[in-house]
Motif scaffolding. Structure first.
Motif, PDB file in Angstrom:
ATOM      1  N   PHE A 100      -2.845 134.033 -61.045  1.00 13.68           N
ATOM      2  CA  PHE A 100      -2.674 133.254 -62.053  1.00 13.68           C
ATOM      3  C   PHE A 100      -4.005 133.352 -62.939  1.00 13.68           C
ATOM      4  N   LEU A 101      -3.736 133.655 -64.374  1.00 11.89           N
ATOM      5  CA  LEU A 101      -4.595 133.839 -65.314  1.00 11.89           C
ATOM      6  C   LEU A 101      -4.701 132.652 -66.235  1.00 11.89           C
ATOM      7  N   GLU A 102      -5.681 132.052 -66.679  1.00  8.50           N
ATOM      8  CA  GLU A 102      -5.761 130.784 -67.673  1.00  8.50           C
ATOM      9  C   GLU A 102      -5.964 131.532 -69.106  1.00  8.50           C
ATOM     10  N   LYS A 103      -5.359 131.055 -70.114  1.00 11.23           N
ATOM     11  CA  LYS A 103      -5.399 131.396 -71.438  1.00 11.23           C
ATOM     12  C   LYS A 103      -6.534 130.811 -71.962  1.00 11.23           C
ATOM     13  N   PRO A 104      -7.242 131.333 -72.823  1.00  6.93           N
ATOM     14  CA  PRO A 104      -7.311 132.744 -73.341  1.00  6.93           C
ATOM     15  C   PRO A 104      -7.920 133.819 -72.139  1.00  6.93           C
ATOM     16  N   ILE A 105      -7.142 134.924 -72.022  1.00  2.00           N
ATOM     17  CA  ILE A 105      -7.438 135.627 -70.841  1.00  2.00           C
ATOM     18  C   ILE A 105      -8.632 136.414 -71.275  1.00  2.00           C
ATOM     19  N   ALA A 106      -9.742 136.563 -70.331  1.00  8.27           N
ATOM     20  CA  ALA A 106     -10.784 137.508 -70.669  1.00  8.27           C
ATOM     21  C   ALA A 106     -10.470 138.832 -69.979  1.00  8.27           C
ATOM     22  N   LEU A 107     -10.791 139.913 -70.927  1.00  7.43           N
ATOM     23  CA  LEU A 107     -10.218 141.366 -70.691  1.00  7.43           C
ATOM     24  C   LEU A 107     -10.661 141.613 -69.318  1.00  7.43           C
ATOM     25  N   GLN A 108     -11.725 141.595 -68.806  1.00  6.21           N
ATOM     26  CA  GLN A 108     -12.056 141.696 -67.314  1.00  6.21           C
ATOM     27  C   GLN A 108     -11.481 141.311 -66.369  1.00  6.21           C
ATOM     28  N   LYS A 109     -11.002 139.848 -66.365  1.00  2.84           N
ATOM     29  CA  LYS A 109     -10.033 139.292 -65.572  1.00  2.84           C
ATOM     30  C   LYS A 109      -8.765 139.729 -65.543  1.00  2.84           C
ATOM     31  N   LEU A 110      -8.354 140.123 -66.821  1.00  2.00           N
ATOM     32  CA  LEU A 110      -7.088 140.797 -67.099  1.00  2.00           C
ATOM     33  C   LEU A 110      -6.733 142.017 -66.256  1.00  2.00           C
ATOM     34  N   LEU A 111      -7.849 142.678 -66.466  1.00  2.00           N
ATOM     35  CA  LEU A 111      -7.647 144.331 -65.836  1.00  2.00           C
ATOM     36  C   LEU A 111      -7.877 144.256 -64.338  1.00  2.00           C
ATOM     37  N   LYS A 112      -8.857 143.282 -63.946  1.00  2.00           N
ATOM     38  CA  LYS A 112      -9.167 143.205 -62.531  1.00  2.00           C
ATOM     39  C   LYS A 112      -7.685 142.809 -61.585  1.00  2.00           C
ATOM     40  N   ALA A 113      -7.237 141.699 -62.325  1.00  2.00           N
ATOM     41  CA  ALA A 113      -5.729 141.210 -61.715  1.00  2.00           C
ATOM     42  C   ALA A 113      -4.809 142.153 -61.990  1.00  2.00           C
ATOM     43  N   VAL A 114      -4.532 142.912 -62.923  1.00  2.00           N
ATOM     44  CA  VAL A 114      -3.426 143.945 -63.129  1.00  2.00           C
ATOM     45  C   VAL A 114      -3.958 144.969 -61.864  1.00  2.00           C
ATOM     46  N   GLU A 115      -5.149 145.331 -61.745  1.00  2.00           N
ATOM     47  CA  GLU A 115      -5.538 146.429 -60.746  1.00  2.00           C
ATOM     48  C   GLU A 115      -5.050 145.733 -59.468  1.00  2.00           C
ATOM     49  N   GLN A 116      -5.608 144.704 -59.204  1.00  2.00           N
ATOM     50  CA  GLN A 116      -5.251 144.180 -57.854  1.00  2.00           C
ATOM     51  C   GLN A 116      -3.753 144.277 -57.564  1.00  2.00           C
ATOM     52  N   GLY A 117      -2.988 143.739 -58.656  1.00  2.00           N
ATOM     53  CA  GLY A 117      -1.629 143.527 -58.398  1.00  2.00           C
ATOM     54  C   GLY A 117      -0.939 144.970 -58.293  1.00  2.00           C
ATOM     55  N   LEU A 118      -1.254 145.777 -58.899  1.00  2.00           N
ATOM     56  CA  LEU A 118      -0.699 147.264 -58.604  1.00  2.00           C
ATOM     57  C   LEU A 118      -1.112 147.958 -57.384  1.00  2.00           C
ATOM     58  N   ALA A 119      -2.371 147.530 -57.086  1.00  2.00           N
ATOM     59  CA  ALA A 119      -2.797 147.749 -55.590  1.00  2.00           C
ATOM     60  C   ALA A 119      -1.933 147.388 -54.543  1.00  2.00           C
ATOM     61  N   ARG A 120      -1.524 145.847 -54.770  1.00  2.00           N
ATOM     62  CA  ARG A 120      -0.732 145.216 -53.716  1.00  2.00           C
ATOM     63  C   ARG A 120       0.428 145.712 -53.489  1.00  2.00           C
ATOM     64  N   GLY A 121       1.088 146.297 -54.709  1.00  2.00           N
ATOM     65  CA  GLY A 121       2.355 146.972 -54.707  1.00  2.00           C
ATOM     66  C   GLY A 121       3.345 145.863 -54.107  1.00  2.00           C
ATOM     67  N   THR A 122       4.131 146.415 -53.272  1.00  2.00           N
ATOM     68  CA  THR A 122       5.221 145.521 -52.540  1.00  2.00           C
ATOM     69  C   THR A 122       5.103 144.724 -51.669  1.00  2.00           C
ATOM     70  N   ALA A 123       3.593 144.503 -51.222  1.00  2.00           N
ATOM     71  CA  ALA A 123       3.035 143.801 -49.979  1.00  2.00           C
ATOM     72  C   ALA A 123       3.126 142.219 -50.623  1.00  2.00           C
ATOM     73  N   LEU A 124       4.372 141.716 -50.852  1.00  2.98           N
ATOM     74  CA  LEU A 124       4.753 140.314 -51.406  1.00  2.98           C
ATOM     75  C   LEU A 124       5.467 139.692 -50.216  1.00  2.98           C
ATOM     76  N   PRO A 125       5.138 138.243 -50.279  1.00  2.00           N
ATOM     77  CA  PRO A 125       5.868 137.343 -49.301  1.00  2.00           C
ATOM     78  C   PRO A 125       7.302 137.508 -50.026  1.00  2.00           C
ATOM     79  N   ALA A 126       8.194 137.801 -48.726  1.00  2.00           N
ATOM     80  CA  ALA A 126       9.635 137.892 -49.443  1.00  2.00           C
ATOM     81  C   ALA A 126      10.245 136.631 -48.985  1.00  2.00           C
ATOM     82  N   VAL A 127      11.704 136.507 -49.362  1.00  2.00           N
ATOM     83  CA  VAL A 127      12.064 135.216 -49.503  1.00  2.00           C
ATOM     84  C   VAL A 127      12.218 134.768 -47.880  1.00  2.00           C
ATOM     85  N   GLY A 128      11.980 133.389 -47.704  1.00  3.64           N
ATOM     86  CA  GLY A 128      11.911 133.084 -46.185  1.00  3.64           C
ATOM     87  C   GLY A 128      10.626 133.241 -45.693  1.00  3.64           C
ATOM     88  N   GLY A 129       9.734 133.619 -46.543  1.00  2.40           N
ATOM     89  CA  GLY A 129       8.485 133.623 -46.097  1.00  2.40           C
ATOM     90  C   GLY A 129       7.844 134.791 -45.113  1.00  2.40           C
TER      91      GLY A 129
END
Length: 230
Positions: A100-129
């Motif tokens: 979760f990113l709070e606006k206004p979004i700081a540049l470094q927080k945005l890039l870090k969150a995007v980097e972590q999100g892409l690294a996480r890839g498909t390792a997401l909680p699926a429907v049903g947990g």
């Protein structure tokens, strides 16, 4: 290069995020409301979604629930808002949002969150947990059989040659995103070695501005300490 979908009803936010993420080398798609985001997701799955919570037609949390219920939450989703409460952020996380990113979004927080999100890839909680399994590399993974041909490689440039050999050993059995990062790391290390660590010449060779080059090298974890920067 990743495909990132930015969903926000504010044109200024869409344009700003598009510019920043495009500078990082990503392909950016935009949607100004939930319906446009739905239509895009029906056509294809982006690598990452930046999703605003407060939108006029359907709010981001409701859209996130729809994707989860329909089995379409197969990509990392980062929520954004300037007015959301802690309860809202927690709810989105329980549904499947990664951050979760709070606006206004700081540049470094945005890039870090995007980097972590892409690294996480498909390792997401699926429907049903049930969590999606993350790909692993077997010990006997198939590797590139032929050497990578890098222009300008000379026999007396041992350092660059070692990097070329490293690029040639990138596994075909790892996720595409990891393989791409490994190749980009080898690519930049090769040019740093050839140019004796000169950031100016590396920027010219790779076609990147120095600021973007520094940011890219940091993102890839390239060690600049062993090179003589300019």
């Amino acid at each position: 290069m990743a495909t990132i979908l930015v969903v926000d009803d504010e044109m200024g936010i869409r344009e700003l995020l598009s510019e920043i993420l495009s500078d990082e080398g990503h392909a950016v798609e935009v949607a100004e409301n939930a319906q446009q985001a739905r239509d895009y997701r029906l056509r294809q799955a982006p690598d990452l979604v930046l999703l605003d919570i407060w939108m006029p037609d359907t709010d981001g949390v409701t859209l996130l629930k729809e994707w989860a219920a329909q089995g379409q939450l197969t990509m990392p989703v980062i929520m954004m808002s300037g007015h959301a409460t802690i309860d809202t952020a927690v709810e989105a996380t329980k549904i499947g949002a990664l951050n979760f990113l709070e606006k206004p979004i700081a540049l470094q927080k945005l890039l870090k969150a995007v980097e972590q999100g892409l690294a996480r890839g498909t390792a997401l909680p699926a429907v049903g947990g049930v969590a999606a399994a993350k790909s692993t590399v077997p010990a006997n993974a198939t590797t590139v059989a032929a050497a990578v041909a890098l222009p300008g490689l000379t026999a007396d440039n041992a350092s660059a040659g070692a990097v070329a050999a490293q690029a040639a050993s990138i596994s075909f059995d790892i996720p595409l995103r990891d393989a791409r990062d490994a190749f980009e790391r080898a690519y930049f290390e090769y040019h740093l070695a050839r140019e004796n660590g000169s950031m100016t010449r590396v920027a010219e060779k790779t076609g990147l501005e120095r600021t973007h080059l520094y940011r890219k090298l940091k993102q890839l974890g390239v060690d600049l300490g062993k090179n003589k920067g300019e």
